[in-house]
Write a protein that holds these residues in place. Structure first.
Motif, PDB file in Angstrom:
ATOM      1  N   ASN A  99     -21.516  17.830   9.442  1.00  0.00           N
ATOM      2  CA  ASN A  99     -21.235  19.020   8.888  1.00  0.00           C
ATOM      3  C   ASN A  99     -21.272  18.726   7.317  1.00  0.00           C
ATOM      4  N   GLY A 100     -20.655  17.342   7.083  1.00  0.00           N
ATOM      5  CA  GLY A 100     -20.349  16.870   5.678  1.00  0.00           C
ATOM      6  C   GLY A 100     -18.948  17.167   5.318  1.00  0.00           C
ATOM      7  N   SER A 101     -18.095  17.609   6.125  1.00  0.00           N
ATOM      8  CA  SER A 101     -16.697  17.589   6.072  1.00  0.00           C
ATOM      9  C   SER A 101     -15.638  16.367   7.154  1.00  0.00           C
ATOM     10  N   TYR A 102     -14.268  16.737   6.571  1.00  0.00           N
ATOM     11  CA  TYR A 102     -13.996  15.108   7.201  1.00  0.00           C
ATOM     12  C   TYR A 102     -12.806  16.011   8.488  1.00  0.00           C
ATOM     13  N   VAL A 103     -12.141  15.258   9.111  1.00  0.00           N
ATOM     14  CA  VAL A 103     -10.807  15.603  10.024  1.00  0.00           C
ATOM     15  C   VAL A 103     -10.211  14.281   9.708  1.00  0.00           C
ATOM     16  N   THR A 104      -9.101  14.844   9.155  1.00  0.00           N
ATOM     17  CA  THR A 104      -7.999  13.605   9.062  1.00  0.00           C
ATOM     18  C   THR A 104      -6.918  13.395  10.494  1.00  0.00           C
ATOM     19  N   VAL A 105      -7.425  12.215  11.327  1.00  0.00           N
ATOM     20  CA  VAL A 105      -6.603  11.475  13.016  1.00  0.00           C
ATOM     21  C   VAL A 105      -5.631  11.173  12.815  1.00  0.00           C
ATOM     22  N   LEU A 106      -5.360  10.154  11.072  1.00  0.00           N
ATOM     23  CA  LEU A 106      -3.965   9.184  10.837  1.00  0.00           C
ATOM     24  C   LEU A 106      -3.418   9.753   9.398  1.00  0.00           C
ATOM     25  N   LEU A 107      -2.095   9.678   8.889  1.00  0.00           N
ATOM     26  CA  LEU A 107      -2.177   9.771   7.281  1.00  0.00           C
ATOM     27  C   LEU A 107      -0.503   9.213   7.286  1.00  0.00           C
ATOM     28  N   ASP A 108      -0.423   8.103   6.801  1.00  0.00           N
ATOM     29  CA  ASP A 108       0.962   7.308   6.643  1.00  0.00           C
ATOM     30  C   ASP A 108       1.307   7.390   4.382  1.00  0.00           C
ATOM     31  N   GLN A 109       1.541   7.757   4.771  1.00  0.00           N
ATOM     32  CA  GLN A 109       2.354   8.339   2.984  1.00  0.00           C
ATOM     33  C   GLN A 109       3.400   6.646   2.310  1.00  0.00           C
ATOM     34  N   VAL A 110       3.507   6.511   3.129  1.00  0.00           N
ATOM     35  CA  VAL A 110       4.944   5.930   3.467  1.00  0.00           C
ATOM     36  C   VAL A 110       4.698   4.391   2.280  1.00  0.00           C
ATOM     37  N   PHE A 117       0.694  -0.752  -0.038  1.00  0.00           N
ATOM     38  CA  PHE A 117       0.231   0.277  -0.164  1.00  0.00           C
ATOM     39  C   PHE A 117       0.815   1.658  -0.288  1.00  0.00           C
ATOM     40  N   HIS A 118       0.307   2.074  -1.048  1.00  0.00           N
ATOM     41  CA  HIS A 118       1.016   3.512  -0.935  1.00  0.00           C
ATOM     42  C   HIS A 118       1.097   4.253  -0.068  1.00  0.00           C
ATOM     43  N   HIS A 119       0.002   4.634   0.532  1.00  0.00           N
ATOM     44  CA  HIS A 119      -1.283   5.690   1.313  1.00  0.00           C
ATOM     45  C   HIS A 119      -1.835   4.802   2.019  1.00  0.00           C
ATOM     46  N   GLY A 120      -2.518   5.130   3.268  1.00  0.00           N
ATOM     47  CA  GLY A 120      -3.009   4.765   4.220  1.00  0.00           C
ATOM     48  C   GLY A 120      -4.049   6.079   4.906  1.00  0.00           C
ATOM     49  N   GLU A 121      -4.947   5.960   5.279  1.00  0.00           N
ATOM     50  CA  GLU A 121      -5.382   7.794   6.272  1.00  0.00           C
ATOM     51  C   GLU A 121      -6.954   6.798   6.852  1.00  0.00           C
ATOM     52  N   ILE A 122      -6.737   7.521   8.158  1.00  0.00           N
ATOM     53  CA  ILE A 122      -8.159   7.581   8.746  1.00  0.00           C
ATOM     54  C   ILE A 122      -8.771   8.699   8.597  1.00  0.00           C
TER      55      ILE A 122
END
Length: 380
Positions: A315-326, A304-309
């Protein structure tokens, strides 16, 4: 005045005049979280209002209260005491019920009598009905959820683990992230010094300008372009320092207050009430095993090249709590089989989770009150 300890830092005392929920702190004075008095509105502190997504006024009229409910939660293994609200308030907060307190214990019968006693006293104080759901019937009606993988879970630069406080999970960023940022800043600083030195040395006449081979019309511009590049590198250094100071390295998910807090060390940077969250999204960009050609233990594995939670808010928006781009070998859980999934978004169940990232999203969704979990897969 009877007093019943709910948690090590929480107690309830009540009498014929009042019913109070009090938070205890060894380093500060006790804090009144909620108070009910006969013939008066239900009043609560600002912190309690935020954690339960209640009105900011700090009170609710008795006419807007429905019933005091006591029920056994199989998922949380606890007795939960709460109150239903009027339709007007429910629509504003997208929930008909709010939790006041819970008794958590491996033995479900240990606190049942105390929980009933407190619920009956609160209902009598407010003059509204008290309803206790039968634990056995509820267990029979609710299917057993599939078990989740044990914590901690390693998630690249992050680690999901249980916090010291009861009912809390925390995402903790590892030291390698900060080390990589320091190396990047050092690299920018080195080139900034080189460009600055070359520009100043050229302007002072210590270094000669090239007569040919440049892409700019006038070679005299080169020292000034070098200073511009040095200034841009300085901005990059300042940007990296700002990101390091304003990006949380700990994210806490609290099952009792239903809140999410972003911390930088001991300093809180932001807080979100779970009452404003509608679901948890886990996203992965995957290169399937058939195309990755990366051997692993004698077989091929996906990468995998990218992972997010992400948290999907009401209200329809998103908040990123984890980002892994490795880019890394697809981290299957012990004993898990990689699921044959297609591109797109679908519901994520515990029985389907095959990676640590998917399992972490399920842990977070259950901690925040059994929120729906969605899996977004993209093949590379």
């Amino acid at each position: 005045m009877p007093r019943i300890a709910v948690l090590p830092n929480m107690l309830v005392d009540y009498s014929a005049e009042s019913w109070r929920l009090v938070h205890l702190d060894d380093r500060a004075a006790p804090k009144l979280l909620l108070e009910a008095k006969s013939g008066a509105p239900l009043r609560f502190s600002g912190a309690f209002a935020v954690s339960r997504d209640l009105p900011e006024t700090g009170e609710i009229l008795v006419n807007d209260l429905g019933q005091v409910l006591l029920g056994w939660s199989q998922q949380a293994s606890s007795w939960q005491l709460g109150i239903t609200l009027s339709e007007e308030i429910s629509l504003a907060r997208n929930s008909r019920w709010f939790e006041i307190l819970r008794f958590t214990d491996e033995d479900p019968d240990r606190h049942e009598a105390a929980a009933r006693q407190l619920g009956e006293a609160l209902a009598a104080m407010l003059g509204i009905p008290f309803i206790a759901k039968d634990k056995i019937k509820e267990q029979a009606a609710v299917p057993q959820p599939a078990p989740l993988a044990e914590l901690p879970l390693s998630l690249g630069m992050w680690r999901l683990e249980r916090a010291e406080a009861a009912g809390e999970l925390q995402l903790r960023r590892g030291a390698p992230w900060q080390s990589a940022r320091r190396r990047q800043i050092a690299w920018y600083a080195l080139w900034m010094v080189i460009y600055t030195w070359v520009a100043l040395a050229t302007l002072d006449g210590e270094l000669g300008l090239p007569n040919a081979g440049t892409l700019i019309p006038n070679p005299d511009w080169l020292p000034y372009l070098a200073l511009v590049v040095a200034a841009l590198l300085l901005l990059q250094i300042l940007r990296q320092l700002w990101i390091g100071l304003r990006t949380p390295n700990i994210i806490v998910f609290n099952a009792y207050s239903k809140s999410i807090r972003g911390l930088r060390g001991s300093s809180q940077l932001w807080q979100i009430s779970a009452g404003g969250v509608q679901s948890v999204y886990v996203s992965e960009v995957v290169k399937p095993a058939g195309r990755s050609r990366l051997p692993f233990m004698g077989s091929e594995r996906s990468v995998f090249h990218h992972g997010e939670i992400n948290l999907h808010l009401l209200n329809g928006s998103y908040v990123t709590v984890l980002l892994d781009q490795v880019k890394r070998v697809y981290p299957l859980l012990p004993g898990a089989v990689e699921q044959d999934r297609e591109d797109g978004v679908g519901a994520l169940e515990a029985s389907q989770a095959s990676t640590a990232l998917q399992m972490a999203a399920l842990h977070i969704s259950r901690t925040l009150g059994e929120l729906p979990a969605w899996y977004d897969r993209r093949d590379k």
